[in-house]
Design a protein around this motif. Structure first.
Motif, short mmCIF file in Angstrom:
data_model
loop_
_atom_site.label_atom_id
_atom_site.label_comp_id
_atom_site.label_asym_id
_atom_site.label_seq_id
_atom_site.Cartn_x
_atom_site.Cartn_y
_atom_site.Cartn_z
N PHE A 9 -19.48 -17.09 17.13
CA PHE A 9 -19.06 -18.50 17.16
C PHE A 9 -18.50 -18.99 15.83
O PHE A 9 -18.04 -20.13 15.74
N SER A 12 -15.53 -21.73 15.07
CA SER A 12 -15.31 -22.46 16.32
C SER A 12 -15.97 -23.83 16.30
O SER A 12 -16.93 -24.06 15.59
N ASP A 13 -15.43 -24.72 17.13
CA ASP A 13 -16.07 -26.01 17.38
C ASP A 13 -16.95 -25.83 18.60
O ASP A 13 -16.51 -25.30 19.63
N ARG A 31 -18.61 -27.75 13.78
CA ARG A 31 -17.84 -26.55 13.47
C ARG A 31 -18.77 -25.58 12.76
O ARG A 31 -19.47 -25.96 11.83
N LEU A 62 -19.07 -23.39 23.59
CA LEU A 62 -17.76 -23.43 22.96
C LEU A 62 -16.96 -24.57 23.56
O LEU A 62 -16.87 -24.69 24.78
N ASP A 65 -10.70 -23.36 22.72
CA ASP A 65 -10.27 -22.17 21.98
C ASP A 65 -9.79 -22.62 20.59
O ASP A 65 -8.61 -22.62 20.31
N THR A 66 -10.74 -23.02 19.74
CA THR A 66 -10.41 -23.58 18.43
C THR A 66 -10.75 -22.64 17.30
O THR A 66 -10.79 -23.04 16.15
N LYS A 67 -11.01 -21.38 17.62
CA LYS A 67 -11.44 -20.43 16.60
C LYS A 67 -10.34 -20.25 15.56
O LYS A 67 -9.19 -20.06 15.88
#
Length: 69
Positions: A9, A12-13, A31, A62, A65-67
């Protein structure tokens, strides 16, 4: 959750739910910057909401898809 699972993770947010010292559930959108071993606390998530011990995490979802790399 293991520290290996928590590391998936990083960057990620997430929507995070964990227990505080009194056993009350706290919820936060955060985050995750790192998942690492912190002396005296053990494995922790390092987030913009503070350091959260992995053994106190109830759920982690999660958001998108902010990774980031």
């Amino acid at each position: 959750m293991t520290i290996g699972e928590a590391r998936s993770f990083v960057g990620s947010d997430v929507s995070l739910c964990w227990l505080d010292r009194k056993g009350q559930e706290l919820r936060e959108v955060a985050r995750i910057f790192a998942a690492d071993f912190v002396p005296l606390y053990g494995p922790c998530l390092i987030t913009d909401a503070g350091d959260i011990r992995i053994d106190r995490v109830v759920s982690i979802d999660l958001l998108a898809d902010t990774k980031i790399a």
